[in-house]
Design a protein around this motif. Structure first.
Motif, PDB file in Angstrom:
ATOM      1  N   ARG A   1      -5.268   0.790  10.353  1.00 14.46           N
ATOM      2  CA  ARG A   1      -5.316  -0.636  10.038  1.00 14.46           C
ATOM      3  C   ARG A   1      -5.930  -0.784   8.650  1.00 14.46           C
ATOM      4  NH1 ARG A   1      -3.709  -4.125  12.753  1.00 14.46           N
ATOM      5  NH2 ARG A   1      -3.817  -4.890  14.841  1.00 14.46           N
ATOM      6  N   LEU A   2      -5.237  -1.551   7.791  1.00 11.43           N
ATOM      7  CA  LEU A   2      -5.743  -1.785   6.446  1.00 11.43           C
ATOM      8  C   LEU A   2      -6.569  -3.067   6.377  1.00 11.43           C
ATOM      9  CD1 LEU A   2      -2.570  -0.776   4.436  1.00 11.43           C
ATOM     10  CD2 LEU A   2      -4.522   0.638   5.082  1.00 11.43           C
ATOM     11  N   ASN A   3      -6.182  -4.053   7.149  1.00  9.23           N
ATOM     12  CA  ASN A   3      -6.957  -5.282   7.319  1.00  9.23           C
ATOM     13  C   ASN A   3      -6.503  -5.927   8.625  1.00  9.23           C
ATOM     14  OD1 ASN A   3      -4.546  -6.634   6.752  1.00  9.23           O
ATOM     15  ND2 ASN A   3      -5.151  -7.229   4.697  1.00  9.23           N
ATOM     16  N   ARG A   4      -6.832  -7.202   8.829  1.00 14.58           N
ATOM     17  CA  ARG A   4      -6.472  -7.831  10.112  1.00 14.58           C
ATOM     18  C   ARG A   4      -4.979  -8.022  10.272  1.00 14.58           C
ATOM     19  NH1 ARG A   4     -10.619 -12.644  11.117  1.00 14.58           N
ATOM     20  NH2 ARG A   4      -8.706 -13.746  10.676  1.00 14.58           N
ATOM     21  N   ARG A   5      -4.237  -8.058   9.178  1.00 10.95           N
ATOM     22  CA  ARG A   5      -2.796  -8.312   9.260  1.00 10.95           C
ATOM     23  C   ARG A   5      -1.939  -7.064   9.061  1.00 10.95           C
ATOM     24  NH1 ARG A   5       0.757 -12.338   5.478  1.00 10.95           N
ATOM     25  NH2 ARG A   5       2.691 -12.046   6.612  1.00 10.95           N
ATOM     26  N   PHE A   6      -2.318  -6.210   8.145  1.00 13.46           N
ATOM     27  CA  PHE A   6      -1.475  -5.074   7.771  1.00 13.46           C
ATOM     28  C   PHE A   6      -1.982  -3.767   8.366  1.00 13.46           C
ATOM     29  CE2 PHE A   6      -0.359  -8.102   4.510  1.00 13.46           C
ATOM     30  CZ  PHE A   6       0.994  -7.892   4.347  1.00 13.46           C
ATOM     31  N   SER A   7      -1.036  -2.943   8.781  1.00 18.28           N
ATOM     32  CA  SER A   7      -1.338  -1.580   9.200  1.00 18.28           C
ATOM     33  C   SER A   7      -0.259  -0.664   8.639  1.00 18.28           C
ATOM     34  CB  SER A   7      -1.402  -1.466  10.725  1.00 18.28           C
ATOM     35  OG  SER A   7      -0.151  -1.760  11.289  1.00 18.28           O
ATOM     36  N   VAL A   8      -0.594   0.607   8.552  1.00 12.44           N
ATOM     37  CA  VAL A   8       0.340   1.593   8.019  1.00 12.44           C
ATOM     38  C   VAL A   8       0.321   2.795   8.955  1.00 12.44           C
ATOM     39  CG1 VAL A   8      -1.385   2.630   6.481  1.00 12.44           C
ATOM     40  CG2 VAL A   8       1.022   2.824   5.911  1.00 12.44           C
ATOM     41  N   GLU A   9       1.506   3.335   9.230  1.00  3.07           N
ATOM     42  CA  GLU A   9       1.632   4.506  10.102  1.00  3.07           C
ATOM     43  C   GLU A   9       2.261   5.639   9.308  1.00  3.07           C
ATOM     44  OE1 GLU A   9       3.153   5.626  14.534  1.00  3.07           O
ATOM     45  OE2 GLU A   9       4.364   4.217  13.387  1.00  3.07           O
ATOM     46  N   PHE A  10       1.606   6.789   9.326  1.00  2.00           N
ATOM     47  CA  PHE A  10       2.118   7.984   8.660  1.00  2.00           C
ATOM     48  C   PHE A  10       2.756   8.871   9.722  1.00  2.00           C
ATOM     49  CE2 PHE A  10      -1.374   6.481   6.077  1.00  2.00           C
ATOM     50  CZ  PHE A  10      -0.829   6.502   4.812  1.00  2.00           C
ATOM     51  N   CYS A  11       3.993   9.314   9.461  1.00  2.26           N
ATOM     52  CA  CYS A  11       4.733  10.184  10.384  1.00  2.26           C
ATOM     53  C   CYS A  11       5.149  11.435   9.629  1.00  2.26           C
ATOM     54  CB  CYS A  11       5.976   9.492  10.925  1.00  2.26           C
ATOM     55  SG  CYS A  11       5.658   7.941  11.728  1.00  2.26           S
ATOM     56  N   LEU A  12       4.689  12.587  10.080  1.00  2.00           N
ATOM     57  CA  LEU A  12       5.079  13.856   9.479  1.00  2.00           C
ATOM     58  C   LEU A  12       6.048  14.541  10.424  1.00  2.00           C
ATOM     59  CD1 LEU A  12       4.641  15.899   7.174  1.00  2.00           C
ATOM     60  CD2 LEU A  12       2.923  16.960   8.627  1.00  2.00           C
ATOM     61  N   ASN A  13       7.258  14.762   9.959  1.00  2.00           N
ATOM     62  CA  ASN A  13       8.278  15.437  10.747  1.00  2.00           C
ATOM     63  C   ASN A  13       8.772  16.613   9.923  1.00  2.00           C
ATOM     64  OD1 ASN A  13      10.155  16.164  12.595  1.00  2.00           O
ATOM     65  ND2 ASN A  13      11.481  14.407  12.304  1.00  2.00           N
ATOM     66  N   GLY A  14       8.281  17.804  10.240  1.00  2.00           N
ATOM     67  CA  GLY A  14       8.625  18.970   9.435  1.00  2.00           C
ATOM     68  C   GLY A  14       7.995  18.840   8.062  1.00  2.00           C
ATOM     69  N   MET A  15       8.827  18.788   7.031  1.00  2.00           N
ATOM     70  CA  MET A  15       8.340  18.669   5.659  1.00  2.00           C
ATOM     71  C   MET A  15       8.539  17.269   5.096  1.00  2.00           C
ATOM     72  SD  MET A  15       7.028  21.561   5.049  1.00  2.00           S
ATOM     73  CE  MET A  15       6.811  21.625   3.297  1.00  2.00           C
ATOM     74  N   GLN A  16       8.857  16.285   5.911  1.00  2.00           N
ATOM     75  CA  GLN A  16       9.097  14.921   5.440  1.00  2.00           C
ATOM     76  C   GLN A  16       7.993  13.996   5.938  1.00  2.00           C
ATOM     77  OE1 GLN A  16      13.011  13.427   5.966  1.00  2.00           O
ATOM     78  NE2 GLN A  16      12.377  11.302   5.753  1.00  2.00           N
ATOM     79  N   LEU A  17       7.447  13.212   5.017  1.00  2.00           N
ATOM     80  CA  LEU A  17       6.409  12.253   5.354  1.00  2.00           C
ATOM     81  C   LEU A  17       6.989  10.846   5.247  1.00  2.00           C
ATOM     82  CD1 LEU A  17       3.411  11.598   5.938  1.00  2.00           C
ATOM     83  CD2 LEU A  17       3.061  11.558   3.470  1.00  2.00           C
ATOM     84  N   ASP A  18       6.974  10.114   6.350  1.00  2.00           N
ATOM     85  CA  ASP A  18       7.430   8.723   6.368  1.00  2.00           C
ATOM     86  C   ASP A  18       6.218   7.827   6.514  1.00  2.00           C
ATOM     87  OD1 ASP A  18      10.185   9.256   6.254  1.00  2.00           O
ATOM     88  OD2 ASP A  18      10.250   9.596   8.408  1.00  2.00           O
ATOM     89  N   VAL A  19       6.262   6.686   5.820  1.00  2.00           N
ATOM     90  CA  VAL A  19       5.197   5.700   5.905  1.00  2.00           C
ATOM     91  C   VAL A  19       5.810   4.397   6.392  1.00  2.00           C
ATOM     92  CG1 VAL A  19       3.393   4.474   4.654  1.00  2.00           C
ATOM     93  CG2 VAL A  19       3.989   6.807   4.000  1.00  2.00           C
ATOM     94  N   LEU A  20       5.324   3.902   7.532  1.00  2.00           N
ATOM     95  CA  LEU A  20       5.839   2.675   8.128  1.00  2.00           C
ATOM     96  C   LEU A  20       4.787   1.580   7.991  1.00  2.00           C
ATOM     97  CD1 LEU A  20       7.110   4.344  11.394  1.00  2.00           C
ATOM     98  CD2 LEU A  20       8.458   3.772   9.392  1.00  2.00           C
ATOM     99  N   TRP A  21       5.174   0.468   7.397  1.00  2.00           N
ATOM    100  CA  TRP A  21       4.276  -0.667   7.208  1.00  2.00           C
ATOM    101  C   TRP A  21       4.547  -1.717   8.263  1.00  2.00           C
ATOM    102  CZ3 TRP A  21       0.548  -1.392   3.413  1.00  2.00           C
ATOM    103  CH2 TRP A  21       0.468  -0.395   2.446  1.00  2.00           C
ATOM    104  N   GLU A  22       3.473  -2.359   8.738  1.00  2.00           N
ATOM    105  CA  GLU A  22       3.639  -3.458   9.670  1.00  2.00           C
ATOM    106  C   GLU A  22       2.767  -4.615   9.209  1.00  2.00           C
ATOM    107  OE1 GLU A  22       2.677  -4.478  14.208  1.00  2.00           O
ATOM    108  OE2 GLU A  22       3.492  -2.493  13.860  1.00  2.00           O
ATOM    109  N   PRO A  23       3.245  -5.820   9.081  1.00  2.00           N
ATOM    110  CA  PRO A  23       4.560  -6.312   9.454  1.00  2.00           C
ATOM    111  C   PRO A  23       5.623  -6.089   8.379  1.00  2.00           C
ATOM    112  CG  PRO A  23       3.190  -8.148   8.783  1.00  2.00           C
ATOM    113  CD  PRO A  23       2.335  -6.908   8.724  1.00  2.00           C
ATOM    114  N   PHE A  24       5.227  -5.852   7.112  1.00  2.00           N
ATOM    115  CA  PHE A  24       6.201  -5.590   6.058  1.00  2.00           C
ATOM    116  C   PHE A  24       5.501  -4.878   4.903  1.00  2.00           C
ATOM    117  CE2 PHE A  24       4.468  -9.837   5.446  1.00  2.00           C
ATOM    118  CZ  PHE A  24       4.051  -9.808   4.119  1.00  2.00           C
ATOM    119  N   LEU A  25       6.299  -4.298   4.001  1.00  2.00           N
ATOM    120  CA  LEU A  25       5.769  -3.636   2.814  1.00  2.00           C
ATOM    121  C   LEU A  25       5.365  -4.715   1.816  1.00  2.00           C
ATOM    122  CD1 LEU A  25       5.319  -0.988   1.236  1.00  2.00           C
ATOM    123  CD2 LEU A  25       7.643  -1.195   0.412  1.00  2.00           C
TER     124      LEU A  25
END
Length: 111
Positions: free
Chosen positions: A54-78
């Motif tokens: 959680r970055l603040n009360r509204r935004f959070s970020v999820e890091f997903c590592l799958n093999g050698m690829q790192l995905d970053v998912l923002w909620e609710p938006f980038l």
């Protein structure tokens, strides 16, 4: 390679069905997630490892590592503009914590 993308509504539904992540403090990893076990040679195995911060009360970020690829998912938006600039220090701390939890040496170059 890092992919930034918005979390799908389905993922939000799945998160609430599994009990959600209430009670997290800003910049802290999601509850119940342990660091992955890496081989002694330091090579990254083929697995999926994810943590939400959680970055603040509204935004959070999820890091997903799958093999050698790192995905970053923002909620609710980038975010963009001033909001992005205000969230950048928290994002960097979360990213650094996630990469440190892998137990291998990683160099981050920001452009």
């Amino acid at each position: 390679m890092v992919n930034h993308r918005r979390r799908s509504p389905r993922a939000k539904l799945e998160r609430t069905q599994t009990g959600g992540r209430q009670g997290e403090r800003p910049g802290q990893p999601g509850a119940g997630e342990d660091a992955p076990k890496l081989p002694a040679d330091g090579a990254l195995p083929e697995f999926t490892y994810r943590r939400t911060y959680r970055l603040n009360r509204r935004f959070s970020v999820e890091f997903c590592l799958n093999g050698m690829q790192l995905d970053v998912l923002w909620e609710p938006f980038l975010p963009n503009g001033r909001k992005r600039n205000s969230l950048l220090p928290g994002y960097r701390n979360a990213r650094d914590h996630f990469l440190a939890s892998l137990g291998v040496n990683i160099v981050v170059i920001e452009l």
